[in-house]
Design a protein around this motif. Structure first.
Motif, PDB file in Angstrom:
ATOM      1  N   GLY A 167       1.599   5.607  13.459  1.00 12.93           N
ATOM      2  CA  GLY A 167       2.005   5.757  12.060  1.00 12.93           C
ATOM      3  C   GLY A 167       3.181   4.899  11.646  1.00 12.93           C
ATOM      4  O   GLY A 167       3.668   5.001  10.521  1.00 12.93           O
ATOM      5  N   THR A 168       3.658   4.027  12.533  1.00 14.38           N
ATOM      6  CA  THR A 168       4.775   3.144  12.197  1.00 14.38           C
ATOM      7  C   THR A 168       4.299   2.012  11.297  1.00 14.38           C
ATOM      8  O   THR A 168       3.400   1.264  11.657  1.00 14.38           O
ATOM      9  CB  THR A 168       5.433   2.564  13.470  1.00 14.38           C
ATOM     10  N   VAL A 169       4.919   1.919  10.128  1.00 13.04           N
ATOM     11  CA  VAL A 169       4.574   0.896   9.139  1.00 13.04           C
ATOM     12  C   VAL A 169       5.684  -0.147   9.108  1.00 13.04           C
ATOM     13  O   VAL A 169       6.870   0.198   9.141  1.00 13.04           O
ATOM     14  CB  VAL A 169       4.399   1.516   7.737  1.00 13.04           C
ATOM     15  N   THR A 170       5.307  -1.415   9.042  1.00  9.43           N
ATOM     16  CA  THR A 170       6.273  -2.502   8.918  1.00  9.43           C
ATOM     17  C   THR A 170       5.960  -3.289   7.651  1.00  9.43           C
ATOM     18  O   THR A 170       4.843  -3.755   7.458  1.00  9.43           O
ATOM     19  CB  THR A 170       6.239  -3.428  10.145  1.00  9.43           C
ATOM     20  N   LEU A 171       6.976  -3.393   6.789  1.00  5.22           N
ATOM     21  CA  LEU A 171       6.892  -4.145   5.538  1.00  5.22           C
ATOM     22  C   LEU A 171       7.917  -5.264   5.600  1.00  5.22           C
ATOM     23  O   LEU A 171       8.960  -5.128   6.259  1.00  5.22           O
ATOM     24  CB  LEU A 171       7.194  -3.242   4.343  1.00  5.22           C
ATOM     25  N   SER A 172       7.662  -6.353   4.888  1.00  8.73           N
ATOM     26  CA  SER A 172       8.605  -7.466   4.910  1.00  8.73           C
ATOM     27  C   SER A 172       8.501  -8.274   3.628  1.00  8.73           C
ATOM     28  O   SER A 172       7.633  -8.033   2.792  1.00  8.73           O
ATOM     29  CB  SER A 172       8.331  -8.365   6.122  1.00  8.73           C
ATOM     30  N   GLY A 173       9.398  -9.239   3.504  1.00  7.37           N
ATOM     31  CA  GLY A 173       9.398 -10.129   2.352  1.00  7.37           C
ATOM     32  C   GLY A 173      10.668 -10.958   2.340  1.00  7.37           C
ATOM     33  O   GLY A 173      11.324 -11.136   3.376  1.00  7.37           O
ATOM     34  N   GLY A 193       8.820   6.644   2.154  1.00  5.78           N
ATOM     35  CA  GLY A 193       9.899   5.695   2.382  1.00  5.78           C
ATOM     36  C   GLY A 193       9.726   5.028   3.726  1.00  5.78           C
ATOM     37  O   GLY A 193       9.476   5.698   4.729  1.00  5.78           O
ATOM     38  N   ILE A 194       9.832   3.713   3.716  1.00  9.97           N
ATOM     39  CA  ILE A 194       9.681   2.944   4.947  1.00  9.97           C
ATOM     40  C   ILE A 194      10.994   2.231   5.225  1.00  9.97           C
ATOM     41  O   ILE A 194      11.294   1.184   4.656  1.00  9.97           O
ATOM     42  CB  ILE A 194       8.527   1.917   4.845  1.00  9.97           C
ATOM     43  N   GLY A 195      11.806   2.835   6.062  1.00 15.29           N
ATOM     44  CA  GLY A 195      13.046   2.237   6.512  1.00 15.29           C
ATOM     45  C   GLY A 195      13.971   1.791   5.405  1.00 15.29           C
ATOM     46  O   GLY A 195      13.862   2.197   4.254  1.00 15.29           O
ATOM     47  N   GLY A 196      14.882   0.952   5.764  1.00  9.71           N
ATOM     48  CA  GLY A 196      15.859   0.378   4.860  1.00  9.71           C
ATOM     49  C   GLY A 196      16.673  -0.633   5.643  1.00  9.71           C
ATOM     50  O   GLY A 196      16.809  -0.518   6.855  1.00  9.71           O
ATOM     51  N   SER A 197      17.167  -1.625   4.948  1.00  6.20           N
ATOM     52  CA  SER A 197      17.958  -2.647   5.623  1.00  6.20           C
ATOM     53  C   SER A 197      19.082  -3.092   4.710  1.00  6.20           C
ATOM     54  O   SER A 197      18.997  -2.962   3.491  1.00  6.20           O
ATOM     55  CB  SER A 197      17.072  -3.833   6.027  1.00  6.20           C
ATOM     56  N   SER A 198      20.139  -3.615   5.306  1.00  8.64           N
ATOM     57  CA  SER A 198      21.247  -4.104   4.497  1.00  8.64           C
ATOM     58  C   SER A 198      20.918  -5.505   3.993  1.00  8.64           C
ATOM     59  O   SER A 198      20.113  -6.221   4.580  1.00  8.64           O
ATOM     60  CB  SER A 198      22.545  -4.105   5.308  1.00  8.64           C
ATOM     61  N   ASN A 212      11.485  -3.924   6.925  1.00  7.19           N
ATOM     62  CA  ASN A 212      11.732  -2.489   7.065  1.00  7.19           C
ATOM     63  C   ASN A 212      10.611  -1.870   7.877  1.00  7.19           C
ATOM     64  O   ASN A 212       9.436  -2.185   7.673  1.00  7.19           O
ATOM     65  CB  ASN A 212      11.799  -1.803   5.702  1.00  7.19           C
ATOM     66  N   THR A 213      10.988  -0.966   8.771  1.00  7.49           N
ATOM     67  CA  THR A 213      10.021  -0.269   9.610  1.00  7.49           C
ATOM     68  C   THR A 213      10.312   1.223   9.548  1.00  7.49           C
ATOM     69  O   THR A 213      11.476   1.627   9.583  1.00  7.49           O
ATOM     70  CB  THR A 213      10.122  -0.759  11.067  1.00  7.49           C
ATOM     71  N   GLY A 214       9.260   2.015   9.419  1.00  3.36           N
ATOM     72  CA  GLY A 214       9.405   3.459   9.404  1.00  3.36           C
ATOM     73  C   GLY A 214       8.118   4.130   9.840  1.00  3.36           C
ATOM     74  O   GLY A 214       7.037   3.573   9.708  1.00  3.36           O
TER      75      GLY A 214
END
Length: 142
Positions: A45-51, A78-83, A95-97
């Motif tokens: 169930g781990t989703v990774t989004l990017s851009g 919600g899928i993670g968060g990054s600075s 972001n990965t969640g």
């Protein structure tokens, strides 16, 4: 009894504060946010989004948040968060969640990503939205 009006007033104020900066999020053409149309979902169930993103002019900490929704379901996950670094240059984000159970599966999905700054106002950090992007993506099994 006094708690209800106070909660209603606070909720109304929060909506106004959130609505006003959101309009400014698309006003600055030097700020941008993209979502890669290909995303991954693992068996657990781990989703990774990017851009990519570009932002300028921050005084507080800045984060990139992301959420994914699939089909007609009203739930967004919600899928993670990054600075984020708002120096005017183009940067990558990822972001990965993990989403529990089988709430998301491989296939079409919709992502919303947001660059949010916690801008100090009189000692209180208030959200300032630098950019918001919505994108249809395809979740592929990784």
């Amino acid at each position: 009894m006094l708690l209800r009006p106070a909660l209603a007033a606070a909720a109304g104020a929060a909506l106004v504060l959130l609505a006003l900066p959101a309009q400014a999020a698309t006003a600055d053409p030097t700020e941008s946010l993209t979502v890669t149309p290909a995303a991954t979902i693992a068996a657990d169930g781990t989703v990774t989004l990017s851009g990519t993103y570009r932002c300028v002019g921050n005084t507080g900490p800045v984060f990139i948040s992301s959420a994914v929704q699939q089909g007609d379901a009203p739930a967004r996950y919600g899928i993670g968060g990054s600075s984020a670094l708002c120096d005017g240059a183009v940067h990558s984000w990822r972001n990965t969640g993990r989403v529990q159970g089988d709430a998301l599966t491989a296939g079409p999905a919709h992502v919303e990503a947001t660059i949010t700054e916690l801008e100090p106002h009189g000692g209180l950090p208030l959200p300032r939205f630098h950019a918001i992007q919505q994108q249809d993506v395809t979740l592929t099994q990784s």
